[in-house]
Design a protein around this motif. Structure first.
Motif, PDB file in Angstrom:
ATOM      1  N   TYR A  45       0.821  -1.206   0.000  1.00 37.72           N
ATOM      2  CA  TYR A  45       0.000   0.000   0.000  1.00 37.72           C
ATOM      3  C   TYR A  45       0.859   1.261   0.000  1.00 37.72           C
ATOM      4  O   TYR A  45       2.002   1.246   0.470  1.00 37.72           O
ATOM      5  N   ALA A 166      -8.373   6.786  -5.831  1.00 34.32           N
ATOM      6  CA  ALA A 166      -9.053   5.529  -5.544  1.00 34.32           C
ATOM      7  C   ALA A 166      -8.726   5.024  -4.143  1.00 34.32           C
ATOM      8  O   ALA A 166      -9.584   4.456  -3.458  1.00 34.32           O
ATOM      9  N   TYR A 167      -7.494   5.236  -3.690  1.00 35.24           N
ATOM     10  CA  TYR A 167      -7.067   4.692  -2.408  1.00 35.24           C
ATOM     11  C   TYR A 167      -7.674   5.453  -1.231  1.00 35.24           C
ATOM     12  O   TYR A 167      -8.159   4.847  -0.278  1.00 35.24           O
ATOM     13  N   GLY A 169     -10.213   7.954  -1.342  1.00 32.65           N
ATOM     14  CA  GLY A 169     -11.624   8.293  -1.418  1.00 32.65           C
ATOM     15  C   GLY A 169     -11.909   9.667  -0.838  1.00 32.65           C
ATOM     16  O   GLY A 169     -11.242  10.651  -1.146  1.00 32.65           O
ATOM     17  N   GLU A 231     -15.847   5.746   8.012  1.00 32.48           N
ATOM     18  CA  GLU A 231     -14.872   4.871   7.366  1.00 32.48           C
ATOM     19  C   GLU A 231     -14.942   5.023   5.848  1.00 32.48           C
ATOM     20  O   GLU A 231     -16.027   5.176   5.282  1.00 32.48           O
ATOM     21  N   ASP A 232     -13.785   4.968   5.209  1.00 34.27           N
ATOM     22  CA  ASP A 232     -13.717   4.895   3.750  1.00 34.27           C
ATOM     23  C   ASP A 232     -12.632   3.878   3.419  1.00 34.27           C
ATOM     24  O   ASP A 232     -11.435   4.178   3.533  1.00 34.27           O
ATOM     25  N   GLY A 233     -13.041   2.667   3.056  1.00 35.67           N
ATOM     26  CA  GLY A 233     -12.069   1.592   2.900  1.00 35.67           C
ATOM     27  C   GLY A 233     -11.401   1.328   4.239  1.00 35.67           C
ATOM     28  O   GLY A 233     -12.070   1.275   5.280  1.00 35.67           O
ATOM     29  N   PRO A 234     -10.065   1.215   4.272  1.00 30.52           N
ATOM     30  CA  PRO A 234      -9.374   0.957   5.531  1.00 30.52           C
ATOM     31  C   PRO A 234      -9.059   2.224   6.321  1.00 30.52           C
ATOM     32  O   PRO A 234      -8.480   2.154   7.405  1.00 30.52           O
ATOM     33  N   HIS A 235      -9.456   3.387   5.788  1.00 31.98           N
ATOM     34  CA  HIS A 235      -9.148   4.661   6.432  1.00 31.98           C
ATOM     35  C   HIS A 235     -10.292   5.062   7.361  1.00 31.98           C
ATOM     36  O   HIS A 235     -11.451   4.745   7.119  1.00 31.98           O
ATOM     37  N   SER A 366      -8.923  -4.368   9.641  1.00 27.31           N
ATOM     38  CA  SER A 366      -8.363  -3.908   8.362  1.00 27.31           C
ATOM     39  C   SER A 366      -6.973  -4.476   8.148  1.00 27.31           C
ATOM     40  O   SER A 366      -6.588  -4.804   7.017  1.00 27.31           O
ATOM     41  N   ASP A 369      -7.261  -8.473   7.595  1.00 26.03           N
ATOM     42  CA  ASP A 369      -7.772  -8.824   6.267  1.00 26.03           C
ATOM     43  C   ASP A 369      -6.685  -8.797   5.201  1.00 26.03           C
ATOM     44  O   ASP A 369      -6.892  -9.362   4.096  1.00 26.03           O
ATOM     45  N   ARG A 370      -5.578  -8.145   5.488  1.00 30.02           N
ATOM     46  CA  ARG A 370      -4.538  -7.965   4.481  1.00 30.02           C
ATOM     47  C   ARG A 370      -3.248  -8.725   4.796  1.00 30.02           C
ATOM     48  O   ARG A 370      -2.246  -8.560   4.094  1.00 30.02           O
TER      49      ARG A 370
END
Length: 372
Positions: A45, A166-167, A169, A231-235, A366, A369-370
């Motif tokens: 990332y 995209a990352y 958001g 939240e927006d994705g993992p952020h 988060s 999951d990765r």
């Protein structure tokens, strides 16, 4: 703001997940887990390198704070942002040590190989000793780099994706709206803390502790640790209500300026914690060295017009000492180090997270999951 007022009407903090969660303490002690984090989180990332003001002109540069990814970021003679591994392509010596005021070229201190600011090999000392060498094949190893939201982002994988729109958001929209790119640096510190990198970040992710750990410091400025989140994705974005928030009820919502009534916090996944205060900004980045050891950097930024002259600099010094030394170092991270030390004695196999601590579990998930 509306979320904070909704919590006020309910007379409570936010439930986050709405359930009690148990997190194994092995997340903070297991070397294998750290190895998986390094492989699946820190290599896959974009990572924040620092503020854009560090590389404002050709030859200015920014060095990595983490030897696991020893990059140097600069601008070439055309003003293009570039990032390279800070290693000579001859025998791997470090090219930039950090005491250089400005770069005119990358010069290896070992054998005097010279590279231009675009990474191309310019000259080899005693080139007759290297017959058949193609200089085009010996340019510096380049990494993807870009600027977005006032921050410099580097991808540790030479083939990595740096689509920050995209990352990030909506988080990117916030950084742009707050005009982070217009800030200037007051001071940056780099310290090793004897605690897991996640434990350090998690001290920020709940307001439950504010009336107790910060009873003589932050609790005076914040309203019982109440916060709302998004939240927006993992952020993660959090808004922590300040003690004066009820004053906003006397004005029209269209006139509200969030930083007058709350501090805004961002977890920019995976390892950056970004804090917007009314008159300054703290950029905290956490680089794991071992399960129980982390490099912590804190870069404090401000708007030059808000702190003019000697009086302004004195005010900044006071803010930095309070935030960095008293709150972060003396309270938040001191207790995190205490927790890390106590993990070895085995009283807890899990950390039990209450309803107001759900963001700790969300952040942990988060990461989980990765993992590779």
């Amino acid at each position: 703001m509306k979320g904070l007022f909704a919590l006020r009407e309910q007379g409570r903090d936010q439930e986050m997940l709405g359930r009690v969660v148990e997190v194994p303490v092995s997340n903070y002690t297991d070397a294998d887990i750290l190895d998986r984090e390094l492989a699946g989180v820190f290599r896959d990332y974009p990572l924040v390198a620092g503020h854009v003001s560090n590389v404002a002109e050709p030859g200015s540069y920014l060095l990595s704070d983490w030897n696991r990814i020893p990059y140097v970021v600069t601008r070439d003679r055309q003003g293009r942002l570039r990032a390279f591994l800070n290693q000579c392509r001859h025998r791997g010596a470090r090219l930039v040590k950090g005491d250089e005021k400005q770069l005119k070229a990358f010069v290896c201190p070992f054998h005097n190989w010279v590279y231009d600011l675009d990474g191309s090999l310019r000259s080899i000392s005693r080139q007759e000793d290297f017959p058949g060498i193609d200089p085009d094949q010996y340019g510096l190893k380049e990494l993807p780099v870009t600027e977005a939201g006032g921050l410099i982002w580097v991808h540790p994988d030479p083939a990595g994706n740096l689509d920050l729109r995209a990352y990030l958001g909506r988080m990117l929209d916030d950084l742009v709206e707050f005009e982070v790119d217009q800030l200037v640096r007051y001071r940056k510190t780099k310290v090793v803390k004897n605690a897991n990198w996640k434990l350090l970040i998690k001290t920020y992710l709940e307001g439950y502790h504010v009336p107790y750990l910060h009873r003589s410091t932050l609790s005076k400025a914040f309203r019982k640790g109440v916060l709302s989140y998004f939240e927006d994705g993992p952020h993660i974005r959090m808004c922590a209500a300040r003690s004066n928030i009820e004053e906003a009820l006397t004005t029209e919502p269209d006139s509200w300026r969030i930083l007058e009534y709350a501090s805004v916090y961002y977890v920019l996944f995976p390892n950056t914690f970004f804090i917007m205060h009314p008159d300054y900004v703290s950029i905290n980045i956490f680089w794991p060295e071992a399960p129980d050891r982390t490099i912590w950097t804190h870069e404090m930024m401000y708007r030059a017009a808000d702190f003019p002259g000697e009086e302004g600099q004195a005010a900044l010094a006071k803010r930095f000492a309070f935030t960095n030394d008293v709150v972060f170092g003396g309270e938040d991270f001191a207790v995190a180090e205490d927790v890390q030390e106590n993990l070895r004695y085995g009283a807890n196999e899990v950390h039990t997270l209450g309803l107001a601590e759900g963001l700790l579990a969300i952040f942990q998930q988060s990461i989980d999951d990765r993992l590779r």
